[in-house]
Design a protein around this motif. Structure first.
Motif, PDB file in Angstrom:
ATOM      1  N   TYR A 254     104.146 -54.680  62.476  1.00  0.00           N
ATOM      2  CA  TYR A 254     104.029 -53.351  63.060  1.00  0.00           C
ATOM      3  C   TYR A 254     105.304 -52.519  62.833  1.00  0.00           C
ATOM      4  O   TYR A 254     106.404 -52.981  63.123  1.00  0.00           O
ATOM      5  CB  TYR A 254     103.751 -53.444  64.572  1.00  0.00           C
ATOM      6  N   ASN A 255     105.145 -51.328  62.304  1.00  0.00           N
ATOM      7  CA  ASN A 255     106.223 -50.343  62.144  1.00  0.00           C
ATOM      8  C   ASN A 255     107.404 -50.847  61.316  1.00  0.00           C
ATOM      9  O   ASN A 255     108.548 -50.424  61.522  1.00  0.00           O
ATOM     10  CB  ASN A 255     106.719 -49.857  63.514  1.00  0.00           C
ATOM     11  N   VAL A 256     107.145 -51.723  60.365  1.00  0.00           N
ATOM     12  CA  VAL A 256     108.218 -52.170  59.477  1.00  0.00           C
ATOM     13  C   VAL A 256     108.833 -50.973  58.739  1.00  0.00           C
ATOM     14  O   VAL A 256     110.037 -50.950  58.462  1.00  0.00           O
ATOM     15  CB  VAL A 256     107.684 -53.232  58.488  1.00  0.00           C
ATOM     16  N   GLY A 257     108.016 -49.975  58.460  1.00  0.00           N
ATOM     17  CA  GLY A 257     108.524 -48.814  57.744  1.00  0.00           C
ATOM     18  C   GLY A 257     109.576 -48.016  58.484  1.00  0.00           C
ATOM     19  O   GLY A 257     110.354 -47.289  57.861  1.00  0.00           O
ATOM     20  N   GLY A 258     109.650 -48.161  59.814  1.00  0.00           N
ATOM     21  CA  GLY A 258     110.625 -47.396  60.584  1.00  0.00           C
ATOM     22  C   GLY A 258     111.853 -48.168  61.000  1.00  0.00           C
ATOM     23  O   GLY A 258     112.756 -47.614  61.646  1.00  0.00           O
ATOM     24  N   THR A 259     111.924 -49.447  60.605  1.00  0.00           N
ATOM     25  CA  THR A 259     113.000 -50.306  61.117  1.00  0.00           C
ATOM     26  C   THR A 259     114.359 -49.957  60.544  1.00  0.00           C
ATOM     27  O   THR A 259     115.363 -49.920  61.273  1.00  0.00           O
ATOM     28  CB  THR A 259     112.679 -51.783  60.815  1.00  0.00           C
ATOM     29  N   ARG A 260     114.428 -49.703  59.257  1.00  0.00           N
ATOM     30  CA  ARG A 260     115.731 -49.468  58.619  1.00  0.00           C
ATOM     31  C   ARG A 260     116.450 -48.267  59.216  1.00  0.00           C
ATOM     32  O   ARG A 260     117.631 -48.350  59.562  1.00  0.00           O
ATOM     33  CB  ARG A 260     115.542 -49.292  57.114  1.00  0.00           C
ATOM     34  N   SER A 261     115.750 -47.150  59.364  1.00  0.00           N
ATOM     35  CA  SER A 261     116.400 -45.954  59.905  1.00  0.00           C
ATOM     36  C   SER A 261     116.760 -46.141  61.368  1.00  0.00           C
ATOM     37  O   SER A 261     117.798 -45.644  61.826  1.00  0.00           O
ATOM     38  CB  SER A 261     115.496 -44.733  59.740  1.00  0.00           C
TER      39      SER A 261
END
Length: 287
Positions: A254-261
């Motif tokens: 879930y929401n791996v795309g938002g983890t880096r930022s």
């Protein structure tokens, strides 16, 4: 560079260093199937974020990762981070015998120490697999000369947790005896009388940035520290993915795309150090 928070408290940054296919769901084989992973690129991203924000971290490294990527482990140590053990092959501790657990940790420690030339001080069990029924396994860590454990999550989930475990750094008692090592439990917040994680893994990906920052500030305001933990795969939405049932897939991705930022924002908002540095500064840990 980051701006320190209002009290410049030293929170702790940790990463569980493993491949994209290392997981412990029932019936899942931990095999990458020969696929080329993004491991090296993701590790360089994490190390670069630490350099850019002046953060230090504890990297809990699998022994098999040390064998496959010795140069990466050496770089972690060279950049001043704490290299600790995550076991050898990501096996659940509570599915191992005491002897097998001891040997698994020792094998990983030997590999990591040979690579870095420095003593390994800490351990974190794969999937938080130190629970009530195998709490005595901490004695194996003491026997091996480790100085801290970071395997206990004071929550209750269908996978792990000791919900009534202490939420502060302490020396645990096993069989009526205080062990000669520190327990560094994962951070939790209390919601309606129940402990809930907020700063690592699924919780880090699930909760909005403002919730995590508010929880960290609340902990710092009362003189406590927060611990962040993530895996390299969690900062890369393009990494290979496991075929999982819906519930497990939701938890894992879930929401791996938002983890880096989100991670980068936190590193610029708060001061982070490694577990070893924190214990040396605030407790009597000898390195």
């Amino acid at each position: 560079m980051r701006k320190p928070n209002m009290q410049d408290a030293a929170n702790m940054l940790t990463f569980d260093i493993e491949e994209w296919f290392h997981a412990n769901y029932e019936g899942l084989a931990m095999d990458g199937g020969g696929k080329d992973s993004h491991f090296r690129a993701n590790m360089e991203t994490l190390l670069g974020m630490c350099r850019d924000t002046g953060s230090k971290a504890t990297f809990f490294v699998l022994g098999c990762i040390g064998e496959q990527y010795p140069d990466v482990v050496r770089q972690i140590a060279r950049e001043g981070h704490d290299v600790a053990s995550h076991g050898y092959g990501h096996e659940l501790a509570y599915k191992q015998s005491f002897e097998a657990f001891h040997d698994d940790v020792k094998k990983s420690v030997d590999i990591l120490q040979n690579l870095t030339g420095k003593p390994v001080l800490g351990y974190r069990a794969p999937s938080w697999s130190i629970v009530e029924r195998n709490l005595h396994y901490l004695e194996a860590l003491e026997t091996l000369g480790l100085k801290y454990d970071a395997s206990i999550f004071p929550v209750r989930t269908f996978l792990y947790g000791i919900p009534d475990a202490p939420t502060h750094i302490h020396k645990p008692r096993v069989g009526g005896r205080e062990l000669d090592l520190y327990e560094v439990p994962m951070s939790v917040m209390n919601v309606a009388g129940r402990n809930i994680g907020y700063s690592g893994g699924f919780y880090f990906r699930f909760f909005p940035r403002f919730v995590i920052k508010r929880a960290i500030r609340a902990a710092n305001a009362r003189g406590a520290e927060s611990i962040v933990y993530l895996h390299p795969r969690e900062i890369d939405p393009t990494e290979h993915k496991l075929e999982l049932p819906p519930k497990e897939r939701f938890i894992h991705y879930y929401n791996v795309g938002g983890t880096r930022s989100k991670l980068e924002n936190l590193l610029r908002s708060f001061r982070f150090t490694s577990i070893a540095d924190h214990l040396q500064r605030h407790f009597d840990l000898e390195r």
